[in-house]
Design an enzyme around this catalytic site. Structure first.
Site, PDB file in Angstrom:
ATOM      1  N   SER A  76     -10.866 -11.267  -6.295  1.00 51.45           N
ATOM      2  CA  SER A  76      -9.668 -12.105  -6.285  1.00 51.45           C
ATOM      3  C   SER A  76      -9.372 -12.447  -4.836  1.00 51.45           C
ATOM      4  O   SER A  76      -9.797 -11.726  -3.926  1.00 51.45           O
ATOM      5  CB  SER A  76      -8.488 -11.389  -6.952  1.00 51.45           C
ATOM      6  OG  SER A  76      -8.306 -10.099  -6.411  1.00 51.45           O
TER       7      SER A  76
ATOM      8  N   GLU B  68      -6.473 -13.791  -1.909  1.00 49.20           N
ATOM      9  CA  GLU B  68      -5.051 -13.943  -1.589  1.00 49.20           C
ATOM     10  C   GLU B  68      -4.867 -15.004  -0.507  1.00 49.20           C
ATOM     11  O   GLU B  68      -5.567 -15.017   0.492  1.00 49.20           O
ATOM     12  CB  GLU B  68      -4.509 -12.586  -1.111  1.00 49.20           C
ATOM     13  CG  GLU B  68      -3.024 -12.612  -0.811  1.00 49.20           C
ATOM     14  CD  GLU B  68      -2.481 -11.218  -0.536  1.00 49.20           C
ATOM     15  OE1 GLU B  68      -2.732 -10.290  -1.335  1.00 49.20           O
ATOM     16  OE2 GLU B  68      -1.807 -11.067   0.500  1.00 49.20           O
TER      17      GLU B  68
ATOM     18  N   THR C 294       1.158 -15.313  -1.492  1.00 53.03           N
ATOM     19  CA  THR C 294       2.157 -14.359  -1.017  1.00 53.03           C
ATOM     20  C   THR C 294       3.550 -14.974  -0.965  1.00 53.03           C
ATOM     21  O   THR C 294       3.727 -16.190  -1.031  1.00 53.03           O
ATOM     22  CB  THR C 294       1.800 -13.825   0.383  1.00 53.03           C
ATOM     23  OG1 THR C 294       1.765 -14.926   1.287  1.00 53.03           O
ATOM     24  CG2 THR C 294       0.471 -13.111   0.374  1.00 53.03           C
TER      25      THR C 294
ATOM     26  N   HIS D  86       3.165 -13.782  -5.892  1.00 52.83           N
ATOM     27  CA  HIS D  86       3.795 -12.560  -5.367  1.00 52.83           C
ATOM     28  C   HIS D  86       5.306 -12.772  -5.422  1.00 52.83           C
ATOM     29  O   HIS D  86       5.793 -13.888  -5.193  1.00 52.83           O
ATOM     30  CB  HIS D  86       3.401 -12.317  -3.911  1.00 52.83           C
ATOM     31  CG  HIS D  86       1.950 -11.971  -3.711  1.00 52.83           C
ATOM     32  ND1 HIS D  86       1.521 -11.049  -2.786  1.00 52.83           N
ATOM     33  CD2 HIS D  86       0.823 -12.428  -4.319  1.00 52.83           C
ATOM     34  CE1 HIS D  86       0.211 -10.947  -2.824  1.00 52.83           C
ATOM     35  NE2 HIS D  86      -0.242 -11.785  -3.747  1.00 52.83           N
TER      36      HIS D  86
ATOM     37  N   ASP E  79       9.544  -6.195   2.676  1.00 57.12           N
ATOM     38  CA  ASP E  79       9.947  -5.530   3.924  1.00 57.12           C
ATOM     39  C   ASP E  79      11.290  -6.073   4.381  1.00 57.12           C
ATOM     40  O   ASP E  79      11.676  -7.177   4.013  1.00 57.12           O
ATOM     41  CB  ASP E  79       8.895  -5.796   5.013  1.00 57.12           C
ATOM     42  CG  ASP E  79       7.634  -4.994   4.762  1.00 57.12           C
ATOM     43  OD1 ASP E  79       7.770  -3.786   4.458  1.00 57.12           O
ATOM     44  OD2 ASP E  79       6.543  -5.575   4.849  1.00 57.12           O
TER      45      ASP E  79
ATOM     46  N   LYS F 157       5.449   2.800 -10.998  1.00 55.84           N
ATOM     47  CA  LYS F 157       5.252   1.356 -11.147  1.00 55.84           C
ATOM     48  C   LYS F 157       4.301   1.063 -12.313  1.00 55.84           C
ATOM     49  O   LYS F 157       4.529   0.131 -13.084  1.00 55.84           O
ATOM     50  CB  LYS F 157       4.706   0.764  -9.834  1.00 55.84           C
ATOM     51  CG  LYS F 157       5.699   0.882  -8.679  1.00 55.84           C
ATOM     52  CD  LYS F 157       5.329   0.049  -7.453  1.00 55.84           C
ATOM     53  CE  LYS F 157       4.266   0.636  -6.592  1.00 55.84           C
ATOM     54  NZ  LYS F 157       4.095  -0.105  -5.314  1.00 55.84           N
TER      55      LYS F 157
ATOM     56  N   PHE G   2      -0.421  -5.323  13.591  1.00 51.00           N
ATOM     57  CA  PHE G   2       0.068  -5.264  12.216  1.00 51.00           C
ATOM     58  C   PHE G   2      -0.173  -3.881  11.605  1.00 51.00           C
ATOM     59  O   PHE G   2       0.660  -3.367  10.854  1.00 51.00           O
ATOM     60  CB  PHE G   2      -0.603  -6.376  11.395  1.00 51.00           C
ATOM     61  CG  PHE G   2       0.059  -6.587  10.082  1.00 51.00           C
ATOM     62  CD1 PHE G   2       1.326  -7.170  10.013  1.00 51.00           C
ATOM     63  CD2 PHE G   2      -0.549  -6.176   8.905  1.00 51.00           C
ATOM     64  CE1 PHE G   2       1.956  -7.335   8.803  1.00 51.00           C
ATOM     65  CE2 PHE G   2       0.083  -6.342   7.677  1.00 51.00           C
ATOM     66  CZ  PHE G   2       1.337  -6.920   7.628  1.00 51.00           C
TER      67      PHE G   2
ATOM     68  N   HIS H  88     -10.322  -7.355  -3.685  1.00 50.49           N
ATOM     69  CA  HIS H  88      -9.273  -8.359  -3.448  1.00 50.49           C
ATOM     70  C   HIS H  88      -9.338  -8.722  -1.968  1.00 50.49           C
ATOM     71  O   HIS H  88      -9.212  -7.846  -1.105  1.00 50.49           O
ATOM     72  CB  HIS H  88      -7.908  -7.744  -3.792  1.00 50.49           C
ATOM     73  CG  HIS H  88      -6.750  -8.683  -3.588  1.00 50.49           C
ATOM     74  ND1 HIS H  88      -6.401  -9.675  -4.489  1.00 50.49           N
ATOM     75  CD2 HIS H  88      -5.837  -8.772  -2.578  1.00 50.49           C
ATOM     76  CE1 HIS H  88      -5.326 -10.317  -4.060  1.00 50.49           C
ATOM     77  NE2 HIS H  88      -4.969  -9.803  -2.894  1.00 50.49           N
TER      78      HIS H  88
HETATM   79  P1  FAD Z   1       7.705   0.122  -3.402  1.00 46.67           P
HETATM   80  O1  FAD Z   1       6.570   0.453  -4.283  1.00 46.67           O
HETATM   81  O2  FAD Z   1       9.024  -0.124  -4.010  1.00 46.67           O
HETATM   82  O3  FAD Z   1       7.806   1.362  -2.384  1.00 46.67           O
HETATM   83  C1  FAD Z   1       8.148   1.255  -1.034  1.00 46.67           C
HETATM   84  C2  FAD Z   1       8.345   2.626  -0.426  1.00 46.67           C
HETATM   85  O4  FAD Z   1       9.537   3.193  -0.909  1.00 46.67           O
HETATM   86  C3  FAD Z   1       7.255   3.639  -0.746  1.00 46.67           C
HETATM   87  O5  FAD Z   1       7.120   4.508   0.329  1.00 46.67           O
HETATM   88  C4  FAD Z   1       7.804   4.392  -1.892  1.00 46.67           C
HETATM   89  O6  FAD Z   1       7.225   5.678  -1.984  1.00 46.67           O
HETATM   90  C5  FAD Z   1       9.277   4.401  -1.565  1.00 46.67           C
HETATM   91  N1  FAD Z   1      10.082   4.404  -2.793  1.00 46.67           N
HETATM   92  C6  FAD Z   1      10.205   3.403  -3.694  1.00 46.67           C
HETATM   93  N2  FAD Z   1      11.041   3.772  -4.688  1.00 46.67           N
HETATM   94  C7  FAD Z   1      11.433   5.022  -4.397  1.00 46.67           C
HETATM   95  C8  FAD Z   1      12.294   5.946  -5.046  1.00 46.67           C
HETATM   96  N3  FAD Z   1      12.937   5.668  -6.184  1.00 46.67           N
HETATM   97  N4  FAD Z   1      12.460   7.151  -4.462  1.00 46.67           N
HETATM   98  C9  FAD Z   1      11.825   7.474  -3.336  1.00 46.67           C
HETATM   99  N5  FAD Z   1      11.008   6.640  -2.668  1.00 46.67           N
HETATM  100  C10 FAD Z   1      10.808   5.433  -3.189  1.00 46.67           C
HETATM  101  N6  FAD Z   1       5.200  -8.250   1.338  1.00 46.67           N
HETATM  102  C11 FAD Z   1       5.833  -9.449   1.250  1.00 46.67           C
HETATM  103  O7  FAD Z   1       6.924  -9.610   1.819  1.00 46.67           O
HETATM  104  N7  FAD Z   1       5.283 -10.487   0.538  1.00 46.67           N
HETATM  105  C12 FAD Z   1       4.105 -10.385  -0.105  1.00 46.67           C
HETATM  106  O8  FAD Z   1       3.638 -11.345  -0.734  1.00 46.67           O
HETATM  107  C13 FAD Z   1       3.400  -9.131  -0.038  1.00 46.67           C
HETATM  108  N8  FAD Z   1       2.232  -8.955  -0.686  1.00 46.67           N
HETATM  109  C14 FAD Z   1       1.600  -7.730  -0.648  1.00 46.67           C
HETATM  110  C15 FAD Z   1       0.413  -7.549  -1.366  1.00 46.67           C
HETATM  111  C16 FAD Z   1      -0.243  -6.331  -1.344  1.00 46.67           C
HETATM  112  C17 FAD Z   1      -1.523  -6.165  -2.142  1.00 46.67           C
HETATM  113  C18 FAD Z   1       0.273  -5.252  -0.554  1.00 46.67           C
HETATM  114  C19 FAD Z   1      -0.452  -3.932  -0.487  1.00 46.67           C
HETATM  115  C20 FAD Z   1       1.463  -5.423   0.148  1.00 46.67           C
HETATM  116  C21 FAD Z   1       2.141  -6.652   0.115  1.00 46.67           C
HETATM  117  N9  FAD Z   1       3.352  -6.845   0.783  1.00 46.67           N
HETATM  118  C22 FAD Z   1       3.999  -8.068   0.710  1.00 46.67           C
HETATM  119  C23 FAD Z   1       3.934  -5.779   1.615  1.00 46.67           C
HETATM  120  C24 FAD Z   1       5.003  -4.938   0.848  1.00 46.67           C
HETATM  121  O9  FAD Z   1       6.101  -5.752   0.485  1.00 46.67           O
HETATM  122  C25 FAD Z   1       5.455  -3.834   1.786  1.00 46.67           C
HETATM  123  O10 FAD Z   1       4.429  -2.909   1.996  1.00 46.67           O
HETATM  124  C26 FAD Z   1       6.748  -3.118   1.384  1.00 46.67           C
HETATM  125  O11 FAD Z   1       7.189  -2.349   2.501  1.00 46.67           O
HETATM  126  C27 FAD Z   1       6.630  -2.168   0.194  1.00 46.67           C
HETATM  127  O12 FAD Z   1       6.485  -2.846  -0.966  1.00 46.67           O
HETATM  128  P2  FAD Z   1       6.084  -2.046  -2.330  1.00 46.67           P
HETATM  129  O13 FAD Z   1       6.084  -3.013  -3.414  1.00 46.67           O
HETATM  130  O14 FAD Z   1       4.883  -1.251  -2.074  1.00 46.67           O
HETATM  131  O15 FAD Z   1       7.358  -1.070  -2.421  1.00 46.67           O
END
Ligand code: FAD
Length: 315
Positions: A26, A28, A59, A88, A120, A178, A229, A279
């Site tokens: 895939s 991105e 994204t 995304h 973020d 998740k 980064f 990916h």
């Molecule tokens: P989550 O899974 O919600 O977790 C984030 C952190 O919080 C983790 O450390 C988790 O352990 C902790 N956490 C979550 N819930 C809890 C809870 N209830 N209790 C305790 N701890 C908790 N960013 C963008 O802005 N746009 C994009 O399009 C984008 N695409 C991405 C695609 C991929 C494949 C990847 C790997 C990352 C991407 N990101 C993107 C970056 C991502 O948004 C960041 O890494 C962000 O900081 C975390 O997102 P997440 O969905 O992993 O968060």
């Protein structure tokens, strides 16, 4: 990731069809900022489409900054190509109602697959703070999306642990949450050492996570940017990688060949351990990703389905 070791065959000696059988990729992309970058995005889409990716994803800019452009790009891919576009979506800067409305709009436009993310904090803000009426994290977003419609959902995973996480187990617990909430697969943050990914898979399986975990591959186009980064996202940059790019700052031609070789070796290492799905973070460029896929044994599919786009952009 689907883990499939070719039984009894040394990967180095295995015939190409054994190694590539069932391989999936895939790609991105990020939404273009202006007409020039839109043209280069579409050139990249055109060059990569014949590899018949499982999907192409677009994204969502940090802080929700690209919302309109992400929508427009996803919908253009949907309308003008036969590729499967994936949007995304993050929790940042919007309330639940707003995010649910975006999801409904995607569903109405025929988009059935979403990469659901927390996102973020916007630039200048330290630490993530959820929107007062928003989804707090990706796990909550998945629940919300599933209430809107039966989307296929992919999520992020972190072989080297998310920087906000208290540790490896907490990060795995979050990934499990998740998946339990309805995500179908995880795509990893980029990493450079195949071992980093393989050890993560072992930990995930030991924690009872059996969903596919697809390695995210970042071909290095600018080493200094990758170092910067990586500091923010917690990915380690091995010394051997720095050595590979040493002295190449002003030599883009050699740098490109080295980048393709490094990423191809990384993927071959994973492939020989049985990984058959990748990916690619394409950065809207086709050249490196296409070369790596070629080395992995992929060839353009004859008659790759493509809609007849008026501008003839689609293969
Ligand atoms: P989550 O899974 O919600 O977790 C984030 C952190 O919080 C983790 O450390 C988790 O352990 C902790 N956490 C979550 N819930 C809890 C809870 N209830 N209790 C305790 N701890 C908790 N960013 C963008 O802005 N746009 C994009 O399009 C984008 N695409 C991405 C695609 C991929 C494949 C990847 C790997 C990352 C991407 N990101 C993107 C970056 C991502 O948004 C960041 O890494 C962000 O900081 C975390 O997102 P997440 O969905 O992993 O968060």
């Amino acid at each position: 990731m689907t883990f499939r070791r070719p039984a009894g065959v040394s990967p180095a000696q295995a015939p190409v069809d054994v190694l590539t059988h069932g391989m999936q990729v895939s790609f991105e992309f990020f939404p273009p900022k202006n007409a020039d970058s839109e043209a280069s995005l579409w050139r990249a889409v055109q060059r990569l489409a014949p590899l018949a990716p499982r999907f192409v994803s677009v994204t969502y800019g940090a802080g929700g900054s690209t919302r309109e452009r992400t929508h427009a790009t996803v919908k253009r891919i949907r309308n003008e190509t036969a590729l499967t576009p994936v949007a995304h979506l993050t929790c940042v800067g919007a309330g639940r109602d707003e995010i649910d409305a975006v999801a409904r709009d995607y569903w109405a436009a025929g988009i059935r697959h979403i990469v659901a993310l927390r996102g973020d904090p916007p630039d200048g803000e330290s630490g993530y703070r959820p929107h007062p009426d928003g989804y707090a994290n990706a796990a909550e977003l998945i629940e919300g999306l599933k209430r809107v419609a039966d989307f296929e959902i992919s999520v992020a995973a972190y072989p080297e642990i998310h920087p906000d996480s208290s540790g490896s187990q907490a990060d795995l617990d979050n990934l499990k949450r998740k998946l339990d909430n309805g995500a179908a697969r995880a795509i990893t943050q980029y990493f450079f050492d195949p071992e980093v990914f393989l050890r993560f898979i072992d930990r995930a399986r030991a924690a009872g996570i059996w969903a596919p975990i697809v390695p995210g591959i970042l071909p290095v186009t600018n080493f200094a940017t990758v170092v910067r980064f990586s500091r923010m996202c917690g990915a380690s940059v091995p010394a051997w990688l720095a050595h590979m790019f040493e002295g190449l700052d002003d030599d883009p031609e050699t740098r490109k060949l080295v980048a393709a070789t490094v990423a191809a070796e990384q993927c071959r290492g994973l492939q020989s351990a049985g990984v058959n799905e990748f990916h690619f973070y394409t950065l809207n460029r086709a050249d490196l990703t296409r070369a790596i896929c070629h080395i992995l044994g992929m060839r353009p599919q004859a008659g790759t389905p493509g809609k007849a786009a008026p501008d003839g952009l689609v293969a």
